[in-house]
Design an enzyme around this catalytic site. Structure first.
Site, PDB file in Angstrom:
ATOM      1  N   ASP A  66      40.610  52.518  48.993  1.00  0.00           N
ATOM      2  CA  ASP A  66      41.074  51.163  48.691  1.00  0.00           C
ATOM      3  C   ASP A  66      42.591  51.075  48.711  1.00  0.00           C
ATOM      4  OD1 ASP A  66      41.302  52.750  46.392  1.00  0.00           O
ATOM      5  OD2 ASP A  66      39.654  51.746  45.380  1.00  0.00           O
ATOM      6  N   ASP A 135      34.553  49.615  33.738  1.00  0.00           N
ATOM      7  CA  ASP A 135      33.541  48.571  33.948  1.00  0.00           C
ATOM      8  C   ASP A 135      32.493  48.993  34.994  1.00  0.00           C
ATOM      9  OD1 ASP A 135      34.955  48.443  36.319  1.00  0.00           O
ATOM     10  OD2 ASP A 135      35.553  46.330  36.118  1.00  0.00           O
ATOM     11  N   HIS A 137      33.099  50.205  38.069  1.00  0.00           N
ATOM     12  CA  HIS A 137      33.423  50.054  39.495  1.00  0.00           C
ATOM     13  C   HIS A 137      33.586  51.411  40.179  1.00  0.00           C
ATOM     14  CE1 HIS A 137      37.942  49.808  38.304  1.00  0.00           C
ATOM     15  NE2 HIS A 137      37.795  50.950  38.942  1.00  0.00           N
ATOM     16  N   GLU A 142      33.984  45.702  41.965  1.00  0.00           N
ATOM     17  CA  GLU A 142      33.813  45.301  40.577  1.00  0.00           C
ATOM     18  C   GLU A 142      32.366  44.863  40.331  1.00  0.00           C
ATOM     19  OE1 GLU A 142      36.018  46.192  38.669  1.00  0.00           O
ATOM     20  OE2 GLU A 142      38.009  45.324  38.964  1.00  0.00           O
TER      21      GLU A 142
END
Ligand code: F6R
Length: 259
Positions: A66, A135, A137, A142
């Site tokens: 990313d 979270d 990811h 996400e």
């Protein structure tokens, strides 16, 4: 999926380096790299093996997961710069074969399609390293990311921006958008290797490993992969119901099995 509970981050680094070394010793290795804190022990061990044991990256291609939208590769916190600083500047990989999505491209959708095509053109990633967000990811997929998504722009959650504020002067400087390999892109790598350490990751690890396969926890796609290995320390493993079984499996692992 194999879950490996290790006594220390250094042990995790050695196991991950073993997996990467096996791939790097093949003819045309394609390695998937992650940024953030989790992979650093593995990168330190790979650099040591390069310097002290002659492990070569000369024939390797590398693909990052990313990149932040709006940060040029010259920005110190762009992932292109981070991976140079943490790994690739210290080994003999050809810099032209270290690939990352360009978060400054005029046409971000076209850039994402180009990136997926570049991965396909080399026959896919042989081993993909992953961290996990608090979270759940992976990459920057996400919660509620499509389980078959390809590389595309995503909006970071406020939680992820807060988690990553430590790399910037303030949370306001953390970009709001990223380009990330999709969950479908990540899932097409031959071997997925997830690394997590520390209590702060325990809940996300439990959801990924033992919760339902669900877009709510994007890392749960590891359950859907034929070859996924999760390396965690005791703190990150502290909410796993089957921790005793994972420890028993490791203690009784046959020599022929490998990771
Ligand atoms: C980074 C990436 C992210 C991180 C995750 C965990 O390339 O894709 O998914 O792996 O945010 O970050 P750390 O390891 O810093 O806790």
């Amino acid at each position: 999926m194999e879950v490996v509970i290790c006594p220390s981050a250094e042990d995790i680094g050695r196991h991950v380096a073993d997996v990467y070394e096996a791939v790097l010793r093949t003819e045309a290795p394609v390695i998937g790299l992650a940024t953030g804190s989790s992979p650093l022990v593995a990168y330190a061990e790979l650099i040591r093996r390069h310097r002290e044991e002659g492990l070569s990256f000369a024939h390797a291609s590398a693909f990052l997961l990313d990149e932040y939208v709006g940060l040029p590769a010259t920005h110190p916190e762009s992932y292109a710069a981070v991976i140079r600083r943490e790994l690739t500047d210290h080994v003999d990989i050809d810099p032209a074969r270290v690939h990352s999505p360009d978060g400054t491209a005029d046409d971000l959708a076209a850039e994402c399609a180009r990136y997926d095509a570049a991965i396909d053109a080399v026959g896919g990633v042989h081993v993909q390293l992953l961290g996990i967000g608090t979270d759940g990811h992976v990459g920057f997929n996400e919660p509620m990311s499509s389980l078959s998504s390809r590389t595309r722009p995503k909006t970071l959650t406020q939680q992820t921006r807060k988690d990553n504020a430590r790399f910037f002067d303030s949370v306001d400087e953390v970009p709001t958008h990223v380009l990330t390999q999709g969950l479908g892109t990540i899932r097409s790598a031959h071997h997925l290797v997830l690394v997590a350490t520390g209590e702060a990751k325990a809940e996300a690890v439990a959801a990924a490993v033992e919760g339902p396969l669900s877009a709510r926890c994007p890392a749960s796609i590891l359950q859907w992969h034929p070859h996924a290995t999760v390396f965690v320390d005791d703190a990150a493993a502290s909410r796993l119901d089957y921790a005793d079984y994972y420890r028993y499996t490791l203690a009784n692992k046959p020599d022929w099995q490998g990771f």
